[in-house]
Design an enzyme around this catalytic site. Structure first.
Site, PDB file in Angstrom:
ATOM      1  N   ARG A 161      64.005 -14.652  10.788  1.00 55.67           N
ATOM      2  CA  ARG A 161      65.046 -15.615  11.208  1.00 55.67           C
ATOM      3  C   ARG A 161      66.122 -14.921  12.046  1.00 55.67           C
ATOM      4  NH1 ARG A 161      61.654 -18.294   9.035  1.00 55.67           N
ATOM      5  NH2 ARG A 161      61.975 -20.220   7.876  1.00 55.67           N
ATOM      6  N   SER A 235      66.607 -25.034   5.626  1.00 52.66           N
ATOM      7  CA  SER A 235      67.130 -23.990   4.731  1.00 52.66           C
ATOM      8  C   SER A 235      68.537 -23.611   5.172  1.00 52.66           C
ATOM      9  CB  SER A 235      66.263 -22.734   4.803  1.00 52.66           C
ATOM     10  OG  SER A 235      64.949 -23.024   4.443  1.00 52.66           O
ATOM     11  N   GLU A 338      71.755 -19.148   6.944  1.00 55.33           N
ATOM     12  CA  GLU A 338      70.816 -19.187   8.066  1.00 55.33           C
ATOM     13  C   GLU A 338      71.339 -20.117   9.150  1.00 55.33           C
ATOM     14  OE1 GLU A 338      67.712 -21.329   9.612  1.00 55.33           O
ATOM     15  OE2 GLU A 338      66.465 -20.748   7.891  1.00 55.33           O
TER      16      GLU A 338
HETATM   17  N1  EPU Z   1      62.078 -22.107  -5.249  1.00 53.26           N
HETATM   18  C1  EPU Z   1      62.694 -22.499  -6.424  1.00 53.26           C
HETATM   19  N2  EPU Z   1      63.498 -23.595  -6.426  1.00 53.26           N
HETATM   20  C2  EPU Z   1      63.737 -24.320  -5.299  1.00 53.26           C
HETATM   21  C3  EPU Z   1      63.125 -23.930  -4.106  1.00 53.26           C
HETATM   22  C4  EPU Z   1      62.304 -22.825  -4.089  1.00 53.26           C
HETATM   23  O1  EPU Z   1      62.513 -21.877  -7.463  1.00 53.26           O
HETATM   24  O2  EPU Z   1      64.492 -25.302  -5.399  1.00 53.26           O
HETATM   25  C5  EPU Z   1      61.209 -20.923  -5.226  1.00 53.26           C
HETATM   26  C6  EPU Z   1      59.836 -21.142  -5.806  1.00 53.26           C
HETATM   27  O3  EPU Z   1      59.464 -19.960  -6.468  1.00 53.26           O
HETATM   28  C7  EPU Z   1      58.975 -21.328  -4.590  1.00 53.26           C
HETATM   29  C8  EPU Z   1      59.632 -20.382  -3.615  1.00 53.26           C
HETATM   30  O4  EPU Z   1      61.020 -20.508  -3.912  1.00 53.26           O
HETATM   31  O5  EPU Z   1      57.654 -20.969  -4.814  1.00 53.26           O
HETATM   32  C9  EPU Z   1      59.379 -20.674  -2.159  1.00 53.26           C
HETATM   33  O6  EPU Z   1      59.779 -21.987  -1.837  1.00 53.26           O
HETATM   34  P1  EPU Z   1      59.275 -22.717  -0.501  1.00 53.26           P
HETATM   35  O7  EPU Z   1      57.827 -22.564  -0.340  1.00 53.26           O
HETATM   36  O8  EPU Z   1      59.847 -24.098  -0.506  1.00 53.26           O
HETATM   37  O9  EPU Z   1      59.886 -21.854   0.655  1.00 53.26           O
HETATM   38  P2  EPU Z   1      61.302 -21.169   0.867  1.00 53.26           P
HETATM   39  O10 EPU Z   1      61.144 -19.702   0.739  1.00 53.26           O
HETATM   40  O11 EPU Z   1      62.329 -21.823   0.032  1.00 53.26           O
HETATM   41  C10 EPU Z   1      60.921 -20.748   3.428  1.00 53.26           C
HETATM   42  C11 EPU Z   1      61.618 -21.056   4.715  1.00 53.26           C
HETATM   43  C12 EPU Z   1      61.405 -22.502   5.124  1.00 53.26           C
HETATM   44  C13 EPU Z   1      59.911 -22.721   5.291  1.00 53.26           C
HETATM   45  C14 EPU Z   1      59.208 -22.383   3.969  1.00 53.26           C
HETATM   46  C15 EPU Z   1      57.699 -22.423   4.091  1.00 53.26           C
HETATM   47  C16 EPU Z   1      63.520 -19.555   4.789  1.00 53.26           C
HETATM   48  C17 EPU Z   1      65.021 -19.433   4.724  1.00 53.26           C
HETATM   49  N3  EPU Z   1      63.040 -20.781   4.591  1.00 53.26           N
HETATM   50  O12 EPU Z   1      61.555 -21.529   2.408  1.00 53.26           O
HETATM   51  O13 EPU Z   1      62.017 -22.682   6.402  1.00 53.26           O
HETATM   52  O14 EPU Z   1      59.636 -24.065   5.648  1.00 53.26           O
HETATM   53  O15 EPU Z   1      59.539 -21.022   3.567  1.00 53.26           O
HETATM   54  O16 EPU Z   1      57.248 -21.369   4.866  1.00 53.26           O
HETATM   55  O17 EPU Z   1      62.844 -18.563   5.021  1.00 53.26           O
HETATM   56  C18 EPU Z   1      64.032 -23.353   7.477  1.00 53.26           C
HETATM   57  O18 EPU Z   1      64.131 -22.206   7.894  1.00 53.26           O
HETATM   58  O19 EPU Z   1      64.900 -24.234   7.770  1.00 53.26           O
HETATM   59  C19 EPU Z   1      62.935 -23.710   6.593  1.00 53.26           C
HETATM   60  C20 EPU Z   1      62.819 -24.905   6.036  1.00 53.26           C
END
Ligand code: EPU
Length: 342
Positions: A161, A235, A338
């Site tokens: 990012r 995010s 972000e």
């Molecule tokens: N999780 C929780 N609680 C929550 C949300 C997430 O415990 O409320 C934990 C869980 O363990 C879950 C893990 O976080 O397995 C990962 O969650 P998720 O797959 O939703 O992905 P993320 O890491 O929260 C990132 C990106 C997203 C992207 C997704 C999928 C960043 C800051 N965000 O989110 O990007 O869509 O992975 O690849 O890296 C964005 O940048 O605006 C965005 C939406």
């Protein structure tokens, strides 16, 4: 045409109602140059799709909306097509155009809000793919010297990012077009998170760009709020990346904390988990689903802050401050925003 004192509410996906002192759009380099010349004494602010920004006050500047359009196949060889897209093109429409032409590489980035021109700034990423994986070069207007500059992949210094446009070249260039290098024979990425599971649920027998795109769309729709219905900018924070040794100490106290190994002996921790597992409420001990006025932390994805309608940018910002402090005091981890704050 230049408008004065107009609301930016419909120009940012958070739906924050601030005013721009002046506002105009441009659809070509010449149009941009004319605006910059005739308003040379006024500070300006370039706006793309408005999907990664939180306005906390009126913008006392000339807001320039980038509307440079066009998708062109520039060149092709055995393996790749080189496709140029205007910065003002909607990112998801561009992804669909590529899928329709069977050009592979950005299907995992389906449904990311915003415009093409913003995609390199934060090296957008989702479901195991980042923009840099398909990036060839971009063309940008260098404001100080009033000339065009081409940035190659290495010039952009992409990171998680991150890019030069968020760091040393912040506010110095206006991205006008992006050229991607897309595969004629796609290589599929389905190993990230729940993509494979979703493809199975969809009963997909033969993988295609379209089926992967649809799987990503389904997953995003189930977790992320549609900005048309609920204001948000995806995010709000980055997932923190910390040294493995530091992580081991924290894990001693919080053994359930999820993590992913990252290069250089680092560990990435999902910020969504940290936010979900800290919070103001004695009963839930979580920020997830928390609401104060019209500012809130989304019920299905704690990493996303939302505007239920009438929140001010200040209120959303204050909520993000409170979340930062609470995660820091519980886990000793400082989250980084972000979303750009203006
Ligand atoms: N999780 C929780 N609680 C929550 C949300 C997430 O415990 O409320 C934990 C869980 O363990 C879950 C893990 O976080 O397995 C990962 O969650 P998720 O797959 O939703 O992905 P993320 O890491 O929260 C990132 C990106 C997203 C992207 C997704 C999928 C960043 C800051 N965000 O989110 O990007 O869509 O992975 O690849 O890296 C964005 O940048 O605006 C965005 C939406």
């Amino acid at each position: 045409m230049i408008q004065e004192n107009i609301s930016l509410k419909t120009f940012n996906t958070f739906g924050i109602d601030v005013k721009a002192r002046f506002f105009s759009s441009f659809s070509s380099l010449t149009g941009l140059e004319e605006l910059l010349t005739s308003y040379s004494a006024t500070p300006f602010f370039v706006l793309g799709g408005g999907s990664n920004i939180l306005f906390t006050k009126d913008v006392n500047a000339l807001v320039l909306k980038n509307e440079i359009m066009g998708i062109d196949l520039m060149h092709e060889d055995e393996e790749y097509v080189y496709v140029k897209a205007g910065a003002g093109e909607n990112w998801h429409q561009f992804v669909l155009h590529c899928i329709n032409n069977n050009w592979g590489g950005i299907e995992n980035l389906s449904l990311i809000p915003g415009n093409v021109g913003a995609s390199p700034i934060q090296n957008i990423g989702a479901y195991g793919v980042e923009l840099q994986d398909a990036f060839h070069c971009l063309e940008a207007f260098y404001i100080a010297e009033k000339r065009m500059v081409t940035f190659t992949l290495s010039d952009c210094e992409f990171g998680y990012r991150n890019s030069v446009f968020k760091k040393k070249y912040k506010d110095q260039f206006i991205i006008l077009s992006v050229i991607l290098k897309l595969r004629k024979r796609p290589s599929f990425h389905i190993d990230y998170g729940s993509v494979k599971q979703e493809l199975e649920r969809m009963n997909v027998k033969e993988l295609s760009l379209r089926s992967i795109s649809q799987a990503v769309i389904n997953i995003r729709n189930s977790k992320l709020p549609d900005p048309k219905q609920l204001g948000n900018a995806g995010s709000f924070f980055k997932n923190p990346v910390i040294p493995a040794a530091e992580f081991e100490k924290i894990r001693g106290k919080f053994p359930d904390m999820p993590f992913y190994r990252a290069p250089y002996d680092m560990v990435k921790i999902p910020a969504g988990w940290l936010i979900e597992h800290s919070g103001p409420d004695e009963a839930t001990k979580s920020w997830k689903g928390f609401r104060r006025g019209d500012a809130g932390c989304y019920l299905k994805q704690a990493l996303v802050l939302v505007n239920y309608g009438g929140a001010t940018g200040q209120e959303i910002f204050q909520l993000s401050e409170d979340i930062l402090k609470s995660v820091k005091s519980k886990y000793g981890i400082l989250l980084e925003r972000e979303v750009n704050i203006a």
